[in-house]
Scaffold this motif. Structure first.
Motif, short mmCIF file in Angstrom:
data_model
loop_
_atom_site.label_atom_id
_atom_site.label_comp_id
_atom_site.label_asym_id
_atom_site.label_seq_id
_atom_site.Cartn_x
_atom_site.Cartn_y
_atom_site.Cartn_z
N VAL A 12 0.88 -1.16 0.00
CA VAL A 12 0.00 0.00 0.00
C VAL A 12 0.92 1.22 0.00
O VAL A 12 1.75 1.38 0.89
CB VAL A 12 -0.93 0.01 1.23
N VAL A 13 0.77 2.03 -1.05
CA VAL A 13 1.64 3.19 -1.23
C VAL A 13 0.80 4.42 -1.55
O VAL A 13 -0.37 4.31 -1.92
CB VAL A 13 2.67 2.96 -2.36
N LEU A 39 4.50 -5.87 -12.36
CA LEU A 39 3.25 -5.40 -11.76
C LEU A 39 2.11 -6.25 -12.31
O LEU A 39 2.00 -6.45 -13.51
CB LEU A 39 3.02 -3.94 -12.11
N PHE A 40 1.25 -6.78 -11.41
CA PHE A 40 0.11 -7.53 -11.92
C PHE A 40 -1.23 -7.03 -11.39
O PHE A 40 -2.28 -7.47 -11.86
CB PHE A 40 0.26 -9.05 -11.70
N ASP A 41 -1.23 -6.08 -10.45
CA ASP A 41 -2.51 -5.57 -9.97
C ASP A 41 -2.35 -4.21 -9.30
O ASP A 41 -1.36 -3.99 -8.59
CB ASP A 41 -3.14 -6.55 -8.97
N VAL A 42 -3.29 -3.32 -9.56
CA VAL A 42 -3.38 -2.05 -8.85
C VAL A 42 -4.81 -1.95 -8.33
O VAL A 42 -5.76 -2.16 -9.08
CB VAL A 42 -3.06 -0.84 -9.76
N PHE A 43 -4.93 -1.66 -7.03
CA PHE A 43 -6.24 -1.64 -6.38
C PHE A 43 -6.39 -0.32 -5.63
O PHE A 43 -5.48 0.09 -4.91
CB PHE A 43 -6.34 -2.84 -5.43
N ARG A 44 -7.54 0.32 -5.81
CA ARG A 44 -7.82 1.56 -5.09
C ARG A 44 -9.18 1.41 -4.39
O ARG A 44 -10.16 1.04 -5.04
CB ARG A 44 -7.86 2.74 -6.05
N ILE A 49 -8.19 0.93 2.02
CA ILE A 49 -6.74 1.18 2.13
C ILE A 49 -6.38 2.64 2.36
O ILE A 49 -5.21 2.96 2.55
CB ILE A 49 -5.96 0.62 0.91
N GLY A 50 -7.36 3.52 2.33
CA GLY A 50 -7.09 4.91 2.67
C GLY A 50 -7.19 5.85 1.47
O GLY A 50 -6.91 5.48 0.34
N ARG A 94 0.54 -4.92 2.33
CA ARG A 94 -0.91 -4.97 2.37
C ARG A 94 -1.35 -6.19 3.17
O ARG A 94 -0.80 -7.27 3.02
CB ARG A 94 -1.47 -5.07 0.96
N ASP A 95 -2.32 -6.00 4.05
CA ASP A 95 -2.84 -7.10 4.87
C ASP A 95 -3.57 -8.11 4.02
O ASP A 95 -4.23 -7.80 3.09
CB ASP A 95 -3.79 -6.56 5.95
#
Length: 95
Positions: A12-13, A39-44, A49-50, A94-95
């Motif tokens: 998480v960045v 890179l295989f995934d970007v999640f927002r 996650i904030g 990331r948890d």
């Protein structure tokens, strides 16, 4: 050719951290044992996650061209890579 070991890393960045920054810091920390970082995934999700944050998941491939790596070697190197990337990006696992 000797077998590769694939491990994942999800961080998480801040939204302004780029894929290139993560790949560069992982590559420098991984040395010649780290064959690739993809890179295989970007999640927002602001609730999970904030606000202003994103999760980036990478696949890292470790290999030695001259011998088979032990799981202990790979785990130690992977932990080193994780610590360096988190320090360079201000990210957390990331948890």
């Amino acid at each position: 050719q000797y077998p590769a070991v694939e491990m994942d890393m999800a961080l998480v960045v801040s939204e302004d951290v780029t894929c290139q920054q993560v790949v560069q810091s992982a590559t420098s920390a991984g040395g010649k044992m780290l064959e690739s970082v993809k890179l295989f995934d970007v999640f927002r999700d602001a609730e999970k996650i904030g606000e202003g944050m994103k999760s980036m998941a990478f696949s890292l491939v470790y290999r030695d061209p001259e011998r088979t790596l032990t799981s202990e070697e790979v785990e130690k190197k992977h932990e080193h890579v994780l610590q360096k990337v988190m320090k360079a990006t201000g990210g957390k696992l990331r948890d």
